[in-house]
Each structure stands twice: as C-alpha cells, then as structure tokens.
Design a protein around this motif. Structure first.
Motif, PDB file in Angstrom:
ATOM      1  N   TRP A   1     -17.986   3.823 -14.091  1.00 50.42           N
ATOM      2  CA  TRP A   1     -17.142   4.607 -13.432  1.00 50.42           C
ATOM      3  C   TRP A   1     -17.390   5.522 -14.142  1.00 50.42           C
ATOM      4  O   TRP A   1     -17.496   6.848 -14.107  1.00 50.42           O
ATOM      5  CB  TRP A   1     -15.580   4.837 -13.304  1.00 50.42           C
TER       6      TRP A   1
ATOM      7  N   LYS B   1      -8.331 -10.658  -3.853  1.00 50.66           N
ATOM      8  CA  LYS B   1      -8.457 -10.261  -2.852  1.00 50.66           C
ATOM      9  C   LYS B   1      -7.322  -9.417  -1.770  1.00 50.66           C
ATOM     10  O   LYS B   1      -7.610  -8.166  -0.955  1.00 50.66           O
ATOM     11  CB  LYS B   1      -8.755 -11.271  -1.190  1.00 50.66           C
TER      12      LYS B   1
ATOM     13  N   SER C   1      -9.527   4.144  -2.363  1.00 50.77           N
ATOM     14  CA  SER C   1     -10.672   5.191  -2.918  1.00 50.77           C
ATOM     15  C   SER C   1     -10.973   6.293  -1.638  1.00 50.77           C
ATOM     16  O   SER C   1     -11.715   7.347  -1.486  1.00 50.77           O
ATOM     17  CB  SER C   1     -11.677   4.405  -2.793  1.00 50.77           C
ATOM     18  N   LYS C   2     -10.370   6.155  -0.363  1.00 54.38           N
ATOM     19  CA  LYS C   2     -10.451   6.457   0.824  1.00 54.38           C
ATOM     20  C   LYS C   2      -9.392   7.808   0.365  1.00 54.38           C
ATOM     21  O   LYS C   2      -9.571   9.286   1.774  1.00 54.38           O
ATOM     22  CB  LYS C   2      -9.648   6.292   1.823  1.00 54.38           C
TER      23      LYS C   2
ATOM     24  N   GLU D   1      -7.366  -1.155  -3.350  1.00 55.68           N
ATOM     25  CA  GLU D   1      -8.270  -0.849  -4.264  1.00 55.68           C
ATOM     26  C   GLU D   1      -9.419   0.475  -3.302  1.00 55.68           C
ATOM     27  O   GLU D   1      -9.421   1.464  -3.019  1.00 55.68           O
ATOM     28  CB  GLU D   1      -9.439  -1.133  -4.587  1.00 55.68           C
ATOM     29  N   ASN D   2      -9.930  -0.574  -2.076  1.00 52.45           N
ATOM     30  CA  ASN D   2     -10.157  -0.173  -0.797  1.00 52.45           C
ATOM     31  C   ASN D   2      -9.485   1.354  -0.091  1.00 52.45           C
ATOM     32  O   ASN D   2      -9.997   2.176   0.101  1.00 52.45           O
ATOM     33  CB  ASN D   2     -10.846  -1.285  -0.133  1.00 52.45           C
ATOM     34  N   GLN D   3      -8.223   0.543   0.347  1.00 50.34           N
ATOM     35  CA  GLN D   3      -8.014   1.915   0.648  1.00 50.34           C
ATOM     36  C   GLN D   3      -7.728   2.911  -0.152  1.00 50.34           C
ATOM     37  O   GLN D   3      -7.259   4.269   0.320  1.00 50.34           O
ATOM     38  CB  GLN D   3      -6.181   1.569   1.209  1.00 50.34           C
TER      39      GLN D   3
ATOM     40  N   ARG E   1     -16.044  -2.041 -15.004  1.00 48.99           N
ATOM     41  CA  ARG E   1     -15.903  -1.290 -13.495  1.00 48.99           C
ATOM     42  C   ARG E   1     -15.640   0.203 -14.755  1.00 48.99           C
ATOM     43  O   ARG E   1     -16.116   0.962 -13.685  1.00 48.99           O
ATOM     44  CB  ARG E   1     -14.759  -2.230 -12.464  1.00 48.99           C
TER      45      ARG E   1
ATOM     46  N   TRP F   1       0.860  -1.265  -0.199  1.00 52.67           N
ATOM     47  CA  TRP F   1      -0.128   0.400  -0.734  1.00 52.67           C
ATOM     48  C   TRP F   1       0.703   0.793  -0.161  1.00 52.67           C
ATOM     49  O   TRP F   1       0.702   2.245  -1.120  1.00 52.67           O
ATOM     50  CB  TRP F   1      -1.558  -0.123   0.796  1.00 52.67           C
TER      51      TRP F   1
ATOM     52  N   GLU G   1      -8.191  -6.323  -3.939  1.00 51.48           N
ATOM     53  CA  GLU G   1      -9.541  -5.128  -3.430  1.00 51.48           C
ATOM     54  C   GLU G   1      -9.249  -4.392  -2.300  1.00 51.48           C
ATOM     55  O   GLU G   1      -9.378  -3.247  -1.978  1.00 51.48           O
ATOM     56  CB  GLU G   1     -10.218  -6.673  -3.373  1.00 51.48           C
ATOM     57  N   ASN G   2      -7.888  -5.239  -1.415  1.00 56.23           N
ATOM     58  CA  ASN G   2      -8.093  -4.606  -0.229  1.00 56.23           C
ATOM     59  C   ASN G   2      -6.680  -2.492  -0.873  1.00 56.23           C
ATOM     60  O   ASN G   2      -7.494  -1.717  -0.072  1.00 56.23           O
ATOM     61  CB  ASN G   2      -7.344  -4.891   0.015  1.00 56.23           C
TER      62      ASN G   2
END
Length: 194
Positions: free
Chosen positions: A189, A82, A92-93, A88-90, A185, A52, A85-86
C-alpha cells in the motif's frame, strides 16, 4: 502517516501492539508514523471487534487516520481470517483512496509476537508455542513470572514488548504467517500510494 491500531481489548493489548507496530513502521521506512491505540471505544473482546457496526463507527470517528490496523487473536479459530477479510472488504467501501484498513489475527495470540522477540527458556519449543491454542496461559504468563514482571503494566506485556520490538527482525523471522503478512500488505500500500 497516522496509524490507528484497533485491538480486541486495549487494556493489555495496547502494551504489546504499540511498540511492535512502531517497530514494523520503522522497518518500512516510516519511523515518524504516529501510531496510536484505539481506546475509544473499548471493544472488550473478539465478538465486539468482529462486528462491522463497531468498526464502521471507529472509522467514522477517526477520519484523519491513514492506516487502520485491526489486530486480534486467532485463538485456534480456522474461520477467523475469513471473517477479518469480510470486515476489510466492507471497510474498503467507506474509506478514501488515501486510506487503508487491514485486519490480522496473531497466531494464536498477540503475546506470541512478544515471545518471538525474547530469548526464551531452553525448555520452550517455538513450534509448540506456535501450535498452542492458549500460549498466553501456557507460555507467556509463566515467562513473565520467571522474569518477575507480573506487577508491571499489562502483567509484563509492556516491558517484554518493548524489549521484543528492539528485535523486530526476529519477530518477523518467527512469525511469517501474521507479522510478515501484515507488513507485506502495508508495504504494498505504501509503495502504491498516490
């Protein structure tokens, strides 16, 4: 639209990703999208591309980018999606509401996307190519060698990917789990963008 493609190692992957992602953007009606390959920093492999702190530094370094695409090899790893995806989630913040970060793993390697856009030798079985954990060594390199392209940029990746990108619909047809997933995806968007 500014698109930054982040490969796990740009030294060879750039030759495949740029023409294929440009073809994808064109098929999405964004033919004028500026597609760049992230060369600074050189991540040098999946372990660095999965950290990350490295991705966060890239996002912060390239603030003018609208769409970040992390494209890596799956390499037969069940948990790779997976982990992506983690990330991506970070991401997005820390992104603005006009930016998107997506991560996709090629099934099993990005070289398969290039093979999908080629007329392959009769003894090549597409299902076996998709299932092979090491398709680069098993199929791509021998194919590039048969075409006498190992001395070209990226050991055949540049000319073969440019050919494949011209047949992008064929890549879509043969690679639904990764290429079509990523394209869908991005399209969602684009359609929802303010």
């Amino acid at each position: 639209m500014n698109v930054l493609v982040i490969p796990e190692d740009f030294r060879k992957d750039q030759y495949m990703l740029k023409p294929i992602i440009k073809a994808m953007m064109k098929s999405l009606g964004k033919s004028s999208a500026n597609v760049r390959i992230c060369q600074d920093p050189l991540l040098g492999g999946i372990s660095e591309a999965s950290k990350w702190e490295n991705i966060e530094a890239i996002i912060n370094q390239y603030r003018m980018v609208d769409l970040f695409l992390l494209c890596v090899d799956r390499d037969g790893k069940e948990g790779r999606k997976k982990a992506l995806e983690n990330i991506e989630n970070q991401a997005s913040k820390i992104l603005t509401d006009r930016q998107l970060f997506l991560a996709e793993n090629a099934w099993q390697e990005i070289e398969v996307w290039v093979l999908a856009g080629q007329d392959l030798p009769k003894d090549y079985n597409w299902q076996k190519i998709r299932e092979e954990i090491n398709p680069k060594e098993t199929y791509f390199v021998p194919f590039a060698q048969q075409r006498n392209l190992l001395d070209t940029p990226g050991e055949g990746r540049k000319p073969l990917a440019e050919e494949a990108a011209k047949r992008y619909n064929r890549i879509r047809q043969l690679c639904p789990e990764d290429i079509v997933n990523l394209e869908t995806r991005i399209n969602t968007w684009i359609e929802e963008k303010p």
